[in-house]
Design an enzyme around this catalytic site. Structure first.
Site, mmCIF file in Angstrom:
data_model
loop_
_atom_site.group_PDB
_atom_site.id
_atom_site.type_symbol
_atom_site.label_atom_id
_atom_site.label_comp_id
_atom_site.label_asym_id
_atom_site.label_seq_id
_atom_site.Cartn_x
_atom_site.Cartn_y
_atom_site.Cartn_z
ATOM 1 N N ASP A 110 -11.147 10.613 -4.449
ATOM 2 C CA ASP A 110 -12.115 11.722 -4.879
ATOM 3 C C ASP A 110 -11.830 12.764 -6.128
ATOM 4 O O ASP A 110 -12.790 13.326 -6.227
ATOM 5 C CB ASP A 110 -12.778 11.943 -3.666
ATOM 6 N N GLU A 167 5.017 4.993 3.048
ATOM 7 C CA GLU A 167 4.356 6.811 4.135
ATOM 8 C C GLU A 167 5.254 7.409 3.221
ATOM 9 O O GLU A 167 6.605 6.311 4.578
ATOM 10 C CB GLU A 167 3.171 6.653 4.823
ATOM 11 N N GLU A 211 0.356 -1.626 0.185
ATOM 12 C CA GLU A 211 -0.205 0.100 0.013
ATOM 13 C C GLU A 211 0.889 1.339 0.384
ATOM 14 O O GLU A 211 1.735 1.633 1.278
ATOM 15 C CB GLU A 211 -1.047 0.124 1.007
ATOM 16 N N ASP A 214 -1.811 12.112 -2.903
ATOM 17 C CA ASP A 214 -1.983 13.594 -2.845
ATOM 18 C C ASP A 214 -2.603 14.452 -4.018
ATOM 19 O O ASP A 214 -1.823 13.420 -5.579
ATOM 20 C CB ASP A 214 -0.496 13.776 -2.802
#
Ligand SMILES: C[S@@+](CC[C@H](N)C(=O)[O-])C[C@H]1O[C@@H](n2cnc3c(N)ncnc32)[C@H](O)[C@@H]1O
Length: 331
Positions: A141, A55, A29, A105
Site C-alpha cells: 500500500d 517471518e 513467502e 515493513d
C-alpha cells in the site's frame, strides 16, 4: 511444520523438505504475518504447492502455523528467521517458482531505507534462487516504497518489473484488510529475472550429529596455574568481510560461568552476521592430561558459520591473553 535454523541443511532441497510432494512448485513467502495469504493462494492451484514461510515475529509464527494446520496444508515449512540469510544459505540456486512479499515493513523515516528488504542485493539473491519463469511478487500500500523497490530492481541489473493487479489472495492478508477498510489502494509488481546471477551460499554447516566430530570448532590449551576467571569482562571483536566471508561478523563475549561439574567454564557469546544472530555457548573443559578443550557446545542448536568459528577463536585468544599456552586451533 515449524523448523529451527538447525533443522535445515545448507543448502537444503525440496526433496528433503517435502518428501511426499517434491515435484510440486515451490513458493517462499517473506513476512507472512498471521498466515492468511497462503490458504487463499494455495487454493488457486490444483494441488497446494510446497511452501516455505519466513517471518521474524514469533507470535506470528505460532498464529500462522495453526492457520495452515487447520487448513490441512501439510507441505508447508515455517521458520522464525530473517529472510535474507534463510534464502542465501538454505534455498538452492534455481529452485523457487515465486518469492511473495505482501505489505513489507516500509521503513518510511529518512535514513532508514537501509532496513528495507527490497534493495538491489536482495533482488540479485532472489534472481539466483528463482527458476527460469519464476518471479518476486510484491504487493504494498506504500507508494514510496513501491517506487523504491522498482528502482532497486532495475539497479540490480537482473530484474524486469511488470506492473499488474495483485493476486486476489494478497488482498486477504491482515494488512490488506486494514488498508481496504481505510479505502486505500495497493500496488503490485511481478519482478521477473532477466538472468540468474551466481550468488554463492556461505560456508555454513550443521552441528554434526556425532559429539566427537572434528568439524566442531575447538582449541586445546593449557591454562596457567594462576588462571583467574574473575578477570573476564564483556568484550566485542569484529572481523570477516573478506572474499570468503563477505557478510562479516561481530562476536560479543557476554558472560563466563563455572560449569556445574566444577571442571571448567562456559562462555556465553552473541554472534551477529548481517541479519543473522545466534547466542552460543562455548565450553572450556578439563581433559585428562591437564589441558583444556575450548569447544562450541551443541546447546541451543547452533549452526557453524564463520562468526561462530570466530567466537571460538575470540575465547581462545582471550584465554591466551590470560597466559594460556595454545596447543591446537581447530576453527
Ligand atoms: C507489515 S507486516 C505484513 C504482514 C503480512 N504479510 C500481511 O500482509 O498481513 C510485515 C511483516 O514482515 C515481517 N518481517 C519484517 N522483516 C522481515 C525479514 N527480514 N524477514 C522476514 N520477515 C520480516 C514482520 O515481522 C511483519 O510480520
Amino acid at each position: 511444520m515449524i523448523f529451527r535454523l538447525a533443522d535445515f541443511h545448507f543448502p537444503d532441497s525440496a526433496a528433503r523438505l517435502y518428501p511426499d510432494t517434491p515435484q510440486r512448485p515451490w513458493i517462499l513467502e517473506v513476512g507472512f504475518g498471521d498466515g492468511r495469504f497462503w490458504p487463499h493462494y494455495a487454493a488457486t492451484f490444483p494441488e497446494a504447492p510446497n511452501y516455505l514461510g519466513v517471518e521474524i515475529s514469533g507470535v506470528s509464527l505460532l498464529k500462522a502455523e495453526r492457520r495452515l494446520r487447520e487448513a490441512g496444508l501439510s507441505n508447508a515449512v515455517l521458520t522464525k528467521l530473517p529472510a535474507t540469510p534463510l534464502i542465501r544459505e538454505v534455498v538452492p540456486a534455481g529452485s523457487l517458482d515465486a518469492i511473495v512479499v505482501n505489505f513489507p515493513d516500509p521503513w518510511p523515516k529518512a535514513g532508514h531505507a537501509e532496513h528495507r528488504l527490497l534493495r538491489a542485493p536482495f533482488f540479485r539473491l532472489a534472481a539466483s534462487r528463482l527458476k527460469p519463469g519464476g518471479a518476486v511478487l510484491l504487493t504494498t500500500d506504500h507508494d514510496e516504497y513501491f517506487e523504491f523497490a522498482c528502482r532497486e530492481a532495475e539497479a540490480s541489473g537482473v530484474m524486469r518489473a511488470e506492473l499488474t493487479d495483485p493476486p486476489p489472495a494478497a488482498l486477504e492478508t491482515k494488512y490488506a484488510r486494514k488498508w481496504r477498510e481505510l479505502g486505500l489502494g495497493v500496488q503490485h509488481a511481478r519482478f521477473v529475472p532477466t538472468h540468474h546471477p551466481h550468488v554463492p551460499h556461505g560456508t555454513v554447516a550443521r552441528f554434526p550429529d556425532s559429539e566427537d566430530a572434528p568439524a566442531v570448532p575447538h582449541a586445546i590449551l593449557t591454562l596457567p596455574a594462576a588462571f583467574d576467571p574473575g578477570a573476564f569482562h564483556k568484550h566485542t571483536a569484529r572481523g570477516g568481510q573478506t572474499r570468503e566471508d563477505p557478510v562479516g561478523w561481530t562476536v560479543v563475549l557476554l558472560e563466563l560461568y563455572r560449569s556445574l561439574k566444577q571442571d571448567g567454564w562456559v562462555m556465553l557469546a552473541h554472534v551477529v552476521e548481517g541479519e543473522l544472530t545466534q547466542e552460543v555457548l562455548i565450553g572450556i573443559s578439563a581433559r585428562g592430561d591437564g589441558s583444556h578443550l575450548v569447544r562450541l557446545a551443541s546447546f541451543g542448536g547452533p549452526i557453524i558459520t564463520p562468526g561462530v568459528k570466530a567466537a571460538v577463536g575470540v575465547v581462545t585468544d582471550w584465554l591466551e591473553s590470560q597466559g594460556a599456552a595454545v596447543r591446537h586451533r581447530g576453527y
